[in-house]
Design an enzyme around this catalytic site. Structure first.
Site, mmCIF file in Angstrom:
data_model
loop_
_atom_site.group_PDB
_atom_site.id
_atom_site.type_symbol
_atom_site.label_atom_id
_atom_site.label_comp_id
_atom_site.label_asym_id
_atom_site.label_seq_id
_atom_site.Cartn_x
_atom_site.Cartn_y
_atom_site.Cartn_z
ATOM 1 N N THR A 196 0.858 -1.190 0.000
ATOM 2 C CA THR A 196 0.000 0.000 0.000
ATOM 3 C C THR A 196 0.893 1.238 0.000
ATOM 4 O O THR A 196 2.030 1.175 0.469
ATOM 5 C CB THR A 196 -0.844 -0.038 1.288
ATOM 6 O OG1 THR A 196 -1.698 -1.165 1.237
ATOM 7 C CG2 THR A 196 -1.662 1.218 1.498
ATOM 8 N N ARG A 224 -14.229 -7.032 -0.999
ATOM 9 C CA ARG A 224 -13.459 -6.845 0.246
ATOM 10 C C ARG A 224 -12.899 -5.420 0.303
ATOM 11 O O ARG A 224 -12.373 -4.900 -0.685
ATOM 12 C CB ARG A 224 -12.315 -7.855 0.291
ATOM 13 C CG ARG A 224 -11.416 -7.750 1.531
ATOM 14 C CD ARG A 224 -10.182 -6.918 1.271
ATOM 15 N NE ARG A 224 -9.249 -6.928 2.395
ATOM 16 C CZ ARG A 224 -8.214 -6.103 2.508
ATOM 17 N NH1 ARG A 224 -7.986 -5.205 1.581
ATOM 18 N NH2 ARG A 224 -7.401 -6.175 3.533
ATOM 19 N N VAL A 225 -13.017 -4.780 1.441
ATOM 20 C CA VAL A 225 -12.473 -3.442 1.640
ATOM 21 C C VAL A 225 -11.476 -3.495 2.793
ATOM 22 O O VAL A 225 -11.767 -4.090 3.835
ATOM 23 C CB VAL A 225 -13.606 -2.433 1.952
ATOM 24 C CG1 VAL A 225 -13.032 -1.078 2.340
ATOM 25 C CG2 VAL A 225 -14.535 -2.296 0.747
ATOM 26 N N GLY A 226 -10.311 -2.908 2.589
ATOM 27 C CA GLY A 226 -9.290 -2.920 3.632
ATOM 28 C C GLY A 226 -9.329 -1.671 4.496
ATOM 29 O O GLY A 226 -10.332 -0.961 4.569
ATOM 30 N N ASP A 227 -8.207 -1.386 5.134
ATOM 31 C CA ASP A 227 -8.124 -0.232 6.038
ATOM 32 C C ASP A 227 -7.931 1.089 5.303
ATOM 33 O O ASP A 227 -8.320 2.155 5.808
ATOM 34 C CB ASP A 227 -6.952 -0.417 7.011
ATOM 35 C CG ASP A 227 -5.634 -0.551 6.264
ATOM 36 O OD1 ASP A 227 -5.472 -1.554 5.526
ATOM 37 O OD2 ASP A 227 -4.773 0.349 6.367
ATOM 38 N N THR A 247 0.009 0.928 6.519
ATOM 39 C CA THR A 247 0.202 -0.061 5.461
ATOM 40 C C THR A 247 0.275 -1.437 6.110
ATOM 41 O O THR A 247 0.703 -1.563 7.257
ATOM 42 C CB THR A 247 1.485 0.216 4.657
ATOM 43 O OG1 THR A 247 1.777 -0.921 3.842
ATOM 44 C CG2 THR A 247 2.687 0.492 5.556
ATOM 45 N N GLY A 248 -0.158 -2.444 5.368
ATOM 46 C CA GLY A 248 -0.081 -3.794 5.916
ATOM 47 C C GLY A 248 -1.404 -4.524 5.786
ATOM 48 O O GLY A 248 -2.254 -4.177 4.964
ATOM 49 N N GLY A 250 -4.857 -5.289 6.203
ATOM 50 C CA GLY A 250 -5.940 -4.386 6.563
ATOM 51 C C GLY A 250 -6.870 -4.899 7.639
ATOM 52 O O GLY A 250 -7.376 -4.116 8.461
HETATM 53 N N1 GLY Z 1 -3.525 -2.193 3.873
HETATM 54 C C1 GLY Z 1 -4.210 -2.405 2.679
HETATM 55 C C2 GLY Z 1 -5.239 -3.428 2.721
HETATM 56 O O1 GLY Z 1 -5.254 -4.302 3.589
HETATM 57 O O2 GLY Z 1 -6.075 -3.407 1.868
#
Ligand code: GLY
Length: 332
Positions: A196, A224-227, A247-248, A250
């Protein structure tokens, strides 16, 4: 110039030439600071150079703009646009494919004055998700738009559109095919945390901003939605304290609201220590990743629990530095 509340706590700011030499009126020159990341994961040796080069270019671009007086909000958008254009990173061009072979990207942007935020999730067909997020912020009616609705908004607001496949690079197609052939290690080991991109800035007027953009996790479920598009999780900015971008993996970052935790930690400590404190909270959910921070005194910090994190830090005192390893960074 109206000072945001809390600025006075730091008194005269710690960098050479704290006051301008101009004759009247004598004005305090406030510090600027910038931090950029290009992902925290087990970055392989043969990808290190490309990550360092990409982060250094984005950092230099953003620093030049900040020094020229650009706003923190403009700078973080421009820096993240540069990283979205670089196919090295999992954001914009170069994003991972989901389990059905489609690109679905997430991005957010936030400014720390009025806490305005804009975000898009599971969007495809736009070249720069962060700029669509910026348009959501400026539009002001909503904070987060997803999927088809986000694309419609992008179209209506004049964002740069493209064919979804225009952002697909050969590396990602090969990875997708390898996973379909059964190489699951690409999902649960090599890419559990990933690259990210993000930027945080403090400008000459004491304004902070954060921007984060991602193609999401490798082989993620459709939808799917991340952080990255969630204010407080993937990014956060508050002029009273500072700004953070994460980053990482999510799913872990979402559950500990990592960016807001990092910004809150600035109330008691400078950026580097606050980044470490926030990262400690990820242990509880066995999370993996990293965070970058700027604070109101013009300090920067980064912390990560993955083998490497591509990052660049710039302050007036220390200049520009980039690297991927733990410990000291190299001058950019
Ligand atoms: N950090 C990005 C995600 O998990 O989508």
């Amino acid at each position: 110039m109206t000072e945001p509340p809390g600025r006075e706590r730091y008194g005269r700011v710690p960098f050479s030439g704290g006051y301008t030499t101009h004759s009247r009126p004598r004005r305090l020159v406030l510090p600027i600071a910038l931090a950029v990341h290009g992902g925290a994961w087990n970055l392989p040796d043969d990808e290190v150079d490309a990550h360092v080069t990409g982060v250094a270019a984005a950092l230099t671009l953003g620093w030049d703009r900040l020094r020229a007086g650009a706003s923190a909000l403009d700078v973080v958008e421009e820096v993240v646009r540069a990283l979205e254009s670089d196919p090295t990173f999992n954001a914009g061009r170069g994003s991972h494919l989901n389990a059905e072979g489609n690109l679905q990207m997430d991005a957010s942007i936030m400014e720390g004055g009025k806490l305005r935020a804009g975000a898009v999730a599971a969007i495809s067909g736009v070249r720069h998700p962060v700029s669509v997020a910026r348009r959501v912020l400026e539009d002001g009616r909503h904070v987060l738009l997803v999927g088809e609705g986000a694309l419609r908004f992008a179209r209506a607001s004049g964002a740069e559109l493209c064919r979804p496949t225009a952002l697909l690079v050969g590396r990602e197609l090969e990875r997708f095919r390898a996973i379909r052939r059964g190489r699951r290690s690409l999902v649960d080991q090599e890419f559990r945390a990933m690259d990210t991109v993000g930027a945080v800035a403090l400008d000459r007027r004491g304004r902070t901003a954060a921007a984060t953009s991602s193609g999401g996790t490798q082989d993620k479920a459709p939808g799917r939605v991340g952080d990255s598009p969630i204010p407080g999780a993937g990014g956060y900015a508050d002029d009273r304290l500072g700004a953070a971008s994460c980053t990482g993996w999510g799913e872990g970052i979402l559950r500990v609201v990592l960016a807001k935790s990092a910004v809150d930690a600035l109330a008691e400590r400078p950026a580097e220590a606050a980044a470490r404190k926030a990262m400690a909270s990820l242990r509880r959910v066995e999370g993996q990743g990293g965070v970058i921070l700027v604070d109101r005194a013009g300090r920067v910090g980064a912390s990560f629990n993955t083998p490497r994190m591509a990052r660049g830090l710039a302050t007036q005192e220390a200049g520009l530095a980039v690297g991927v390893e733990r410990g000291r960074l190299k001058r950019a």
